[in-house]
Design a protein around this motif. Structure first.
Motif, PDB file in Angstrom:
ATOM      1  N   MET A  76       0.844  -1.442   0.093  1.00 11.87           N
ATOM      2  CA  MET A  76      -0.084   0.020   0.232  1.00 11.87           C
ATOM      3  C   MET A  76       0.513   1.306  -0.397  1.00 11.87           C
ATOM      4  O   MET A  76       0.186   2.599  -0.053  1.00 11.87           O
ATOM      5  CB  MET A  76      -0.964   0.036   1.204  1.00 11.87           C
ATOM      6  CG  MET A  76      -2.104  -1.074   1.075  1.00 11.87           C
ATOM      7  SD  MET A  76      -2.832  -1.645   2.930  1.00 11.87           S
ATOM      8  CE  MET A  76      -1.613  -3.358   2.963  1.00 11.87           C
ATOM      9  N   VAL A  77       2.098   1.219  -0.529  1.00 11.00           N
ATOM     10  CA  VAL A  77       3.187   2.272   0.160  1.00 11.00           C
ATOM     11  C   VAL A  77       3.931   2.166  -1.231  1.00 11.00           C
ATOM     12  O   VAL A  77       4.306   1.220  -1.447  1.00 11.00           O
ATOM     13  CB  VAL A  77       3.730   1.893   0.926  1.00 11.00           C
ATOM     14  CG1 VAL A  77       2.814   2.991   2.312  1.00 11.00           C
ATOM     15  CG2 VAL A  77       4.360   1.065   1.887  1.00 11.00           C
ATOM     16  N   VAL A  78       4.197   3.407  -1.401  1.00 14.12           N
ATOM     17  CA  VAL A  78       6.174   3.667  -1.974  1.00 14.12           C
ATOM     18  C   VAL A  78       7.121   4.777  -1.682  1.00 14.12           C
ATOM     19  O   VAL A  78       6.730   5.021  -0.886  1.00 14.12           O
ATOM     20  CB  VAL A  78       5.785   3.778  -4.310  1.00 14.12           C
ATOM     21  CG1 VAL A  78       4.231   2.776  -4.415  1.00 14.12           C
ATOM     22  CG2 VAL A  78       4.805   5.706  -4.127  1.00 14.12           C
ATOM     23  N   VAL A  79       7.957   3.804  -2.335  1.00 12.87           N
ATOM     24  CA  VAL A  79       8.921   4.905  -1.827  1.00 12.87           C
ATOM     25  C   VAL A  79       8.718   6.322  -1.568  1.00 12.87           C
ATOM     26  O   VAL A  79       8.177   6.643  -2.553  1.00 12.87           O
ATOM     27  CB  VAL A  79      11.010   4.295  -2.966  1.00 12.87           C
ATOM     28  CG1 VAL A  79      11.593   5.550  -2.391  1.00 12.87           C
ATOM     29  CG2 VAL A  79      11.172   3.252  -1.873  1.00 12.87           C
ATOM     30  N   GLY A  80       9.266   6.747  -0.655  1.00 14.06           N
ATOM     31  CA  GLY A  80       8.863   8.345  -0.899  1.00 14.06           C
ATOM     32  C   GLY A  80       7.346   8.943   0.063  1.00 14.06           C
ATOM     33  O   GLY A  80       7.752   9.813   0.179  1.00 14.06           O
ATOM     34  N   ASP A  81       6.920   8.123   0.255  1.00 11.28           N
ATOM     35  CA  ASP A  81       5.371   8.572   0.964  1.00 11.28           C
ATOM     36  C   ASP A  81       5.738   8.347   2.004  1.00 11.28           C
ATOM     37  O   ASP A  81       6.465   7.304   2.784  1.00 11.28           O
ATOM     38  CB  ASP A  81       4.839   6.775   1.127  1.00 11.28           C
ATOM     39  CG  ASP A  81       3.908   6.686  -0.462  1.00 11.28           C
ATOM     40  OD1 ASP A  81       4.386   7.708  -1.696  1.00 11.28           O
ATOM     41  OD2 ASP A  81       3.046   5.599   0.007  1.00 11.28           O
ATOM     42  N   GLU A  82       5.119   9.981   2.252  1.00  9.67           N
ATOM     43  CA  GLU A  82       5.210  10.166   4.169  1.00  9.67           C
ATOM     44  C   GLU A  82       3.887   9.479   4.629  1.00  9.67           C
ATOM     45  O   GLU A  82       2.679   9.262   4.519  1.00  9.67           O
ATOM     46  CB  GLU A  82       5.266  11.557   4.397  1.00  9.67           C
ATOM     47  CG  GLU A  82       5.379  12.424   3.933  1.00  9.67           C
ATOM     48  CD  GLU A  82       6.696  11.747   5.136  1.00  9.67           C
ATOM     49  OE1 GLU A  82       6.825  12.346   5.831  1.00  9.67           O
ATOM     50  OE2 GLU A  82       7.867  12.776   4.185  1.00  9.67           O
ATOM     51  N   VAL A  83       4.416   8.589   5.794  1.00 11.13           N
ATOM     52  CA  VAL A  83       3.483   7.644   6.589  1.00 11.13           C
ATOM     53  C   VAL A  83       2.828   8.109   7.839  1.00 11.13           C
ATOM     54  O   VAL A  83       4.039   8.495   8.347  1.00 11.13           O
ATOM     55  CB  VAL A  83       3.723   6.190   6.307  1.00 11.13           C
ATOM     56  CG1 VAL A  83       3.751   5.069   4.911  1.00 11.13           C
ATOM     57  CG2 VAL A  83       5.124   6.102   7.470  1.00 11.13           C
ATOM     58  N   SER A  84       1.677   7.375   8.205  1.00 13.22           N
ATOM     59  CA  SER A  84       1.713   7.888   9.918  1.00 13.22           C
ATOM     60  C   SER A  84       1.425   6.664  10.661  1.00 13.22           C
ATOM     61  O   SER A  84       1.777   5.751  10.453  1.00 13.22           O
ATOM     62  CB  SER A  84       0.513   8.593  10.066  1.00 13.22           C
ATOM     63  OG  SER A  84      -0.329   8.287   8.938  1.00 13.22           O
ATOM     64  N   LYS A  85       1.390   6.877  11.974  1.00 11.72           N
ATOM     65  CA  LYS A  85       1.825   6.068  13.083  1.00 11.72           C
ATOM     66  C   LYS A  85       0.877   5.272  12.447  1.00 11.72           C
ATOM     67  O   LYS A  85      -0.342   5.707  13.090  1.00 11.72           O
ATOM     68  CB  LYS A  85       2.240   6.246  14.441  1.00 11.72           C
ATOM     69  CG  LYS A  85       2.404   4.627  15.507  1.00 11.72           C
ATOM     70  CD  LYS A  85       2.230   5.124  16.892  1.00 11.72           C
ATOM     71  CE  LYS A  85       2.217   4.682  17.730  1.00 11.72           C
ATOM     72  NZ  LYS A  85       3.646   4.252  18.850  1.00 11.72           N
ATOM     73  N   GLY A  86       0.601   3.722  12.407  1.00  4.69           N
ATOM     74  CA  GLY A  86      -0.295   2.933  12.658  1.00  4.69           C
ATOM     75  C   GLY A  86      -0.993   2.467  10.851  1.00  4.69           C
ATOM     76  O   GLY A  86      -1.837   1.611  11.222  1.00  4.69           O
ATOM     77  N   GLN A  87      -0.719   3.611  10.105  1.00  4.32           N
ATOM     78  CA  GLN A  87      -1.193   3.025   9.060  1.00  4.32           C
ATOM     79  C   GLN A  87      -0.570   1.341   8.556  1.00  4.32           C
ATOM     80  O   GLN A  87       0.210   1.090   8.483  1.00  4.32           O
ATOM     81  CB  GLN A  87      -0.114   4.378   7.952  1.00  4.32           C
ATOM     82  CG  GLN A  87      -0.672   4.547   6.161  1.00  4.32           C
ATOM     83  CD  GLN A  87      -0.097   5.298   5.591  1.00  4.32           C
ATOM     84  OE1 GLN A  87       0.152   6.444   6.402  1.00  4.32           O
ATOM     85  NE2 GLN A  87      -0.516   5.569   4.619  1.00  4.32           N
ATOM     86  N   PRO A  88      -1.388   0.777   7.409  1.00  2.00           N
ATOM     87  CA  PRO A  88      -0.994  -0.309   6.820  1.00  2.00           C
ATOM     88  C   PRO A  88      -0.687   0.062   5.405  1.00  2.00           C
ATOM     89  O   PRO A  88      -0.387   1.497   4.987  1.00  2.00           O
ATOM     90  CB  PRO A  88      -2.086  -0.714   6.625  1.00  2.00           C
ATOM     91  CG  PRO A  88      -3.358   0.356   6.945  1.00  2.00           C
ATOM     92  CD  PRO A  88      -2.520   1.594   7.146  1.00  2.00           C
TER      93      PRO A  88
END
Length: 71
Positions: A15-27
């Motif tokens: 569900m993510v790619v390199v460079g994505d900003e993610v938040s705590k708990g995000q799948p």
């Protein structure tokens, strides 16, 4: 910071790619093991440094799936 597979299984979704900003708990990645889907979630906010998981691949327990840089 690396996120590892908790057990052997097959990657079903990334569900993510390199460079994505993610938040705590995000799948980040979904892993199917023992007929159940397990979500690998971000332990803290940060930016995705690398993604070594791809759908359909079999991974062993302890395999690094995603690397996060601290926010």
């Amino acid at each position: 910071h690396g996120l590892e597979a908790p057990m052997p299984g097959v990657i079903t979704r990334v569900m993510v790619v390199v460079g994505d900003e993610v938040s705590k708990g995000q799948p980040l990645v979904a892993l199917e093991a023992m007929k159940m889907e397990h979500l690998i979630r971000a332990p803290h906010a940060g930016r995705v440094k690398s993604v070594s998981a791809s759908p359909g691949i079999m991974v062993q327990a302890g395999a690094t799936l995603v690397e996060l840089a601290e926010a």
